[in-house]
Design a protein around this motif. Sequence first.
Motif, PDB file in Angstrom:
ATOM      1  N   PRO A  93      50.954  47.897 -67.635  1.00 50.46           N
ATOM      2  CA  PRO A  93      51.428  48.906 -66.679  1.00 50.46           C
ATOM      3  C   PRO A  93      50.496  50.118 -66.671  1.00 50.46           C
ATOM      4  CG  PRO A  93      52.752  48.973 -68.670  1.00 50.46           C
ATOM      5  CD  PRO A  93      51.819  47.811 -68.827  1.00 50.46           C
ATOM      6  N   VAL A  94      50.183  50.612 -65.491  1.00 49.08           N
ATOM      7  CA  VAL A  94      49.278  51.755 -65.373  1.00 49.08           C
ATOM      8  C   VAL A  94      49.742  52.689 -64.264  1.00 49.08           C
ATOM      9  CG1 VAL A  94      47.255  50.432 -66.147  1.00 49.08           C
ATOM     10  CG2 VAL A  94      47.760  50.592 -63.699  1.00 49.08           C
ATOM     11  N   THR A  95      49.241  53.921 -64.302  1.00 46.83           N
ATOM     12  CA  THR A  95      49.315  54.813 -63.146  1.00 46.83           C
ATOM     13  C   THR A  95      47.885  55.006 -62.670  1.00 46.83           C
ATOM     14  OG1 THR A  95      49.147  56.798 -64.525  1.00 46.83           O
ATOM     15  CG2 THR A  95      51.360  56.032 -63.957  1.00 46.83           C
ATOM     16  N   LEU A  96      47.682  54.991 -61.361  1.00 42.61           N
ATOM     17  CA  LEU A  96      46.322  55.091 -60.840  1.00 42.61           C
ATOM     18  C   LEU A  96      46.219  56.183 -59.785  1.00 42.61           C
ATOM     19  CD1 LEU A  96      46.249  53.657 -57.794  1.00 42.61           C
ATOM     20  CD2 LEU A  96      46.392  51.583 -59.151  1.00 42.61           C
ATOM     21  N   SER A  97      44.997  56.696 -59.636  1.00 43.10           N
ATOM     22  CA  SER A  97      44.678  57.692 -58.609  1.00 43.10           C
ATOM     23  C   SER A  97      43.372  57.272 -57.943  1.00 43.10           C
ATOM     24  CB  SER A  97      44.540  59.085 -59.223  1.00 43.10           C
ATOM     25  OG  SER A  97      45.733  59.474 -59.883  1.00 43.10           O
ATOM     26  N   THR A  98      43.248  57.571 -56.665  1.00 42.61           N
ATOM     27  CA  THR A  98      42.078  57.122 -55.909  1.00 42.61           C
ATOM     28  C   THR A  98      41.414  58.288 -55.181  1.00 42.61           C
ATOM     29  OG1 THR A  98      43.445  56.639 -53.977  1.00 42.61           O
ATOM     30  CG2 THR A  98      43.102  54.843 -55.543  1.00 42.61           C
ATOM     31  N   ALA A  99      40.130  58.083 -54.840  1.00 41.07           N
ATOM     32  CA  ALA A  99      39.380  59.095 -54.092  1.00 41.07           C
ATOM     33  C   ALA A  99      38.237  58.423 -53.344  1.00 41.07           C
ATOM     34  CB  ALA A  99      38.834  60.167 -55.031  1.00 41.07           C
ATOM     35  N   VAL A 100      37.782  59.072 -52.279  1.00 44.49           N
ATOM     36  CA  VAL A 100      36.652  58.585 -51.493  1.00 44.49           C
ATOM     37  C   VAL A 100      35.354  59.107 -52.114  1.00 44.49           C
ATOM     38  CG1 VAL A 100      35.518  58.702 -49.236  1.00 44.49           C
ATOM     39  CG2 VAL A 100      37.998  58.460 -49.379  1.00 44.49           C
ATOM     40  N   LEU A 101      34.319  58.251 -52.140  1.00 51.71           N
ATOM     41  CA  LEU A 101      32.999  58.668 -52.604  1.00 51.71           C
ATOM     42  C   LEU A 101      32.087  58.889 -51.397  1.00 51.71           C
ATOM     43  CD1 LEU A 101      32.288  56.301 -55.650  1.00 51.71           C
ATOM     44  CD2 LEU A 101      33.006  58.702 -55.694  1.00 51.71           C
ATOM     45  N   LYS A 102      31.405  60.032 -51.370  1.00 53.84           N
ATOM     46  CA  LYS A 102      30.489  60.343 -50.273  1.00 53.84           C
ATOM     47  C   LYS A 102      29.124  60.737 -50.827  1.00 53.84           C
ATOM     48  CE  LYS A 102      34.184  62.015 -47.188  1.00 53.84           C
ATOM     49  NZ  LYS A 102      34.661  63.151 -46.364  1.00 53.84           N
ATOM     50  N   ASP A 103      28.087  60.489 -50.023  1.00 52.29           N
ATOM     51  CA  ASP A 103      26.755  60.908 -50.439  1.00 52.29           C
ATOM     52  C   ASP A 103      26.518  62.369 -50.043  1.00 52.29           C
ATOM     53  OD1 ASP A 103      26.248  60.917 -47.712  1.00 52.29           O
ATOM     54  OD2 ASP A 103      25.079  59.055 -47.740  1.00 52.29           O
ATOM     55  N   ALA A 104      25.316  62.849 -50.258  1.00 53.07           N
ATOM     56  CA  ALA A 104      25.016  64.254 -49.997  1.00 53.07           C
ATOM     57  C   ALA A 104      25.154  64.627 -48.529  1.00 53.07           C
ATOM     58  CB  ALA A 104      23.594  64.569 -50.482  1.00 53.07           C
ATOM     59  N   GLN A 105      25.021  63.622 -47.649  1.00 52.64           N
ATOM     60  CA  GLN A 105      25.132  63.872 -46.218  1.00 52.64           C
ATOM     61  C   GLN A 105      26.572  63.727 -45.702  1.00 52.64           C
ATOM     62  OE1 GLN A 105      22.532  61.829 -47.485  1.00 52.64           O
ATOM     63  NE2 GLN A 105      21.351  63.756 -47.475  1.00 52.64           N
ATOM     64  N   GLY A 106      27.483  63.391 -46.604  1.00 52.96           N
ATOM     65  CA  GLY A 106      28.874  63.248 -46.205  1.00 52.96           C
ATOM     66  C   GLY A 106      29.251  61.867 -45.745  1.00 52.96           C
ATOM     67  N   ASN A 107      28.355  60.898 -45.938  1.00 57.18           N
ATOM     68  CA  ASN A 107      28.662  59.529 -45.545  1.00 57.18           C
ATOM     69  C   ASN A 107      29.472  58.836 -46.636  1.00 57.18           C
ATOM     70  OD1 ASN A 107      27.040  59.726 -43.134  1.00 57.18           O
ATOM     71  ND2 ASN A 107      25.230  59.546 -44.471  1.00 57.18           N
ATOM     72  N   VAL A 108      30.486  58.070 -46.241  1.00 52.57           N
ATOM     73  CA  VAL A 108      31.300  57.328 -47.203  1.00 52.57           C
ATOM     74  C   VAL A 108      30.472  56.185 -47.778  1.00 52.57           C
ATOM     75  CG1 VAL A 108      33.352  55.915 -47.523  1.00 52.57           C
ATOM     76  CG2 VAL A 108      33.453  57.936 -46.063  1.00 52.57           C
ATOM     77  N   ILE A 109      30.340  56.149 -49.096  1.00 50.10           N
ATOM     78  CA  ILE A 109      29.558  55.106 -49.751  1.00 50.10           C
ATOM     79  C   ILE A 109      30.419  54.234 -50.663  1.00 50.10           C
ATOM     80  CG2 ILE A 109      27.414  56.421 -49.643  1.00 50.10           C
ATOM     81  CD1 ILE A 109      27.862  57.221 -52.570  1.00 50.10           C
ATOM     82  N   GLY A 110      31.716  54.461 -50.631  1.00 48.15           N
ATOM     83  CA  GLY A 110      32.611  53.655 -51.443  1.00 48.15           C
ATOM     84  C   GLY A 110      33.833  54.445 -51.880  1.00 48.15           C
ATOM     85  N   GLY A 111      34.470  53.968 -52.930  1.00 42.58           N
ATOM     86  CA  GLY A 111      35.657  54.643 -53.439  1.00 42.58           C
ATOM     87  C   GLY A 111      35.702  54.589 -54.949  1.00 42.58           C
ATOM     88  N   ALA A 112      36.495  55.486 -55.542  1.00 47.40           N
ATOM     89  CA  ALA A 112      36.654  55.537 -56.998  1.00 47.40           C
ATOM     90  C   ALA A 112      38.132  55.504 -57.351  1.00 47.40           C
ATOM     91  CB  ALA A 112      36.012  56.793 -57.559  1.00 47.40           C
ATOM     92  N   GLU A 113      38.412  54.930 -58.493  1.00 47.78           N
ATOM     93  CA  GLU A 113      39.800  54.842 -58.948  1.00 47.78           C
ATOM     94  C   GLU A 113      39.855  55.128 -60.439  1.00 47.78           C
ATOM     95  OE1 GLU A 113      42.891  51.188 -59.327  1.00 47.78           O
ATOM     96  OE2 GLU A 113      42.306  51.694 -57.264  1.00 47.78           O
ATOM     97  N   THR A 114      40.810  55.962 -60.843  1.00 46.64           N
ATOM     98  CA  THR A 114      41.087  56.194 -62.258  1.00 46.64           C
ATOM     99  C   THR A 114      42.454  55.600 -62.579  1.00 46.64           C
ATOM    100  OG1 THR A 114      42.193  58.324 -61.910  1.00 46.64           O
ATOM    101  CG2 THR A 114      39.804  58.360 -62.178  1.00 46.64           C
ATOM    102  N   PHE A 115      42.604  55.096 -63.780  1.00 43.20           N
ATOM    103  CA  PHE A 115      43.898  54.511 -64.156  1.00 43.20           C
ATOM    104  C   PHE A 115      44.179  54.771 -65.628  1.00 43.20           C
ATOM    105  CE2 PHE A 115      40.567  51.344 -64.293  1.00 43.20           C
ATOM    106  CZ  PHE A 115      40.724  50.694 -65.515  1.00 43.20           C
ATOM    107  N   ARG A 116      45.452  54.925 -65.931  1.00 44.83           N
ATOM    108  CA  ARG A 116      45.898  55.250 -67.288  1.00 44.83           C
ATOM    109  C   ARG A 116      46.896  54.201 -67.771  1.00 44.83           C
ATOM    110  NH1 ARG A 116      47.883  61.229 -68.331  1.00 44.83           N
ATOM    111  NH2 ARG A 116      45.643  61.470 -68.039  1.00 44.83           N
ATOM    112  N   ASP A 117      46.666  53.685 -68.960  1.00 45.91           N
ATOM    113  CA  ASP A 117      47.564  52.706 -69.569  1.00 45.91           C
ATOM    114  C   ASP A 117      48.851  53.421 -70.006  1.00 45.91           C
ATOM    115  OD1 ASP A 117      48.897  50.812 -71.084  1.00 45.91           O
ATOM    116  OD2 ASP A 117      47.158  50.232 -72.273  1.00 45.91           O
TER     117      ASP A 117
END
Length: 456
Positions: A93-117
């Motif tokens: 079981p975990v709790t997770l949080s997400t965010a968008v990853l952008k480059d220096a120009q503001g373009n979306v290059i992916g996403g990031a997720e943190t999770f805690r056991d």
Amino acid sequence: MNNKKILDTSTILESISDGVFSVDNDWKISSFNRAAEKITGVKRNDALGKYCSEVFRSSLCGDQCALRETLRTTKPIIDKRCYFINNQGNKIPVTLSTAVLKDAQGNVIGGAETFRDISEIETLKDQLSKTAKTGHLFSNSTAMKSVIAMIETIADTSTTVLIEGQTGTGKEVTAHALHQLSDRNKQPFIGVNCAALPENLLESTLFGHVKGAFTGAYENKQGYFSRAGSGTLFLDEIGDISAAMQVRLLRVLQEHEFEPVGSQKPQKTMARIITATNKDLIKLVEEGTFREDLYYRLNVIKINLPTLAQRCEDIPYLVEHFIEQFNTLHKKSIKGISSEALQQLQTYHWPGNIRELENSIERACVLSPSNYLQLSCFPFVGENCSATQILSQYDTGTESHLAKAVSTLGNSKKEAERQVIIEALKNNPSKIATAKTLGIHKTTLFRKMKRYNIPF
């Protein structure tokens, strides 16, 4: 030139206890920190370049994917609960949080997720749910486990029970547990504080009255003995009832019948009677203020509740339970308590026992500026210097220094109590509400305000 060392992002990510990973626009894992390895059981080299669904096997994979939702809306998701299946096939079981990853120009290059056991938290909640039927009487202490064993043994009997313990130790919770574990649990549980009512009102409350029995008795009224049916009647603060009420109660216990006020027609009662007191009834019997025959009628089985200080092993469980309770009640999102604060709570003497702890956690949950309760949320505990700590500051080889140390200890406790009362008065609409928050009677509050020169 700035000589301060600046940690790069990878160093920071490797130092935290939360799992962190990122994906590129093709949904392939582009980073995977050490905590992610530990929680999932998957090595970084085995995770990099793979689709995140292949590594995590989450309950949110597919259409419910939190990271997919964030990339679609660009809005982060915070502390969403789910579970992963690790490399050994176990559900984590975990709790997770997400965010968008952008480059220096503001373009979306992916996403990031943190999770805690949160396995330990879920295990604790499971333990709490298993004990719900006993009114949250959970314990790791030997003293309390013997109480729970006693409750389970006598719950299904009709035996009269006397519960003794200091104020705030959970006497009513214990009575509820006895009722809930018995075959009477479909019948009413009715509790009354005998010390809170004047004698004539208590008599009418317990036994009922008939129309015209006294001024204002405009109709017949059932008392608690009648309303309880074959359920449970809990009489708290039984040591405070008058001599006349003791006689009436003795008859109920002997004959299983009573007469409503103003009536001469006896009525039968099948209710089980559980009583409780924070007084020494034996001492009251010796002083002649409590009937000896009534005492022995009440004291068929006695349960002695330990103080919270005697069961300090249970404080982490109680704190977790109260945080969850007040999160729901006050719509808060407190995640837990710092280890420093919890350690101090376990060494505090808790004169108000569990009720004081409950009130303290409620106050901390309401006023906490962060999602974790810190030591600053419990100012009275922070001021709680032990005798050893105070004495260690002085050369106790002389009587004068010892006296000074003892005086300092006393003053420290008094000032801590004074500050707690002042803070409670500020945060409550009335003195009655303040007394309730502090877990003391209003007259006790007035007495302490006078003692500490706190303006009325």
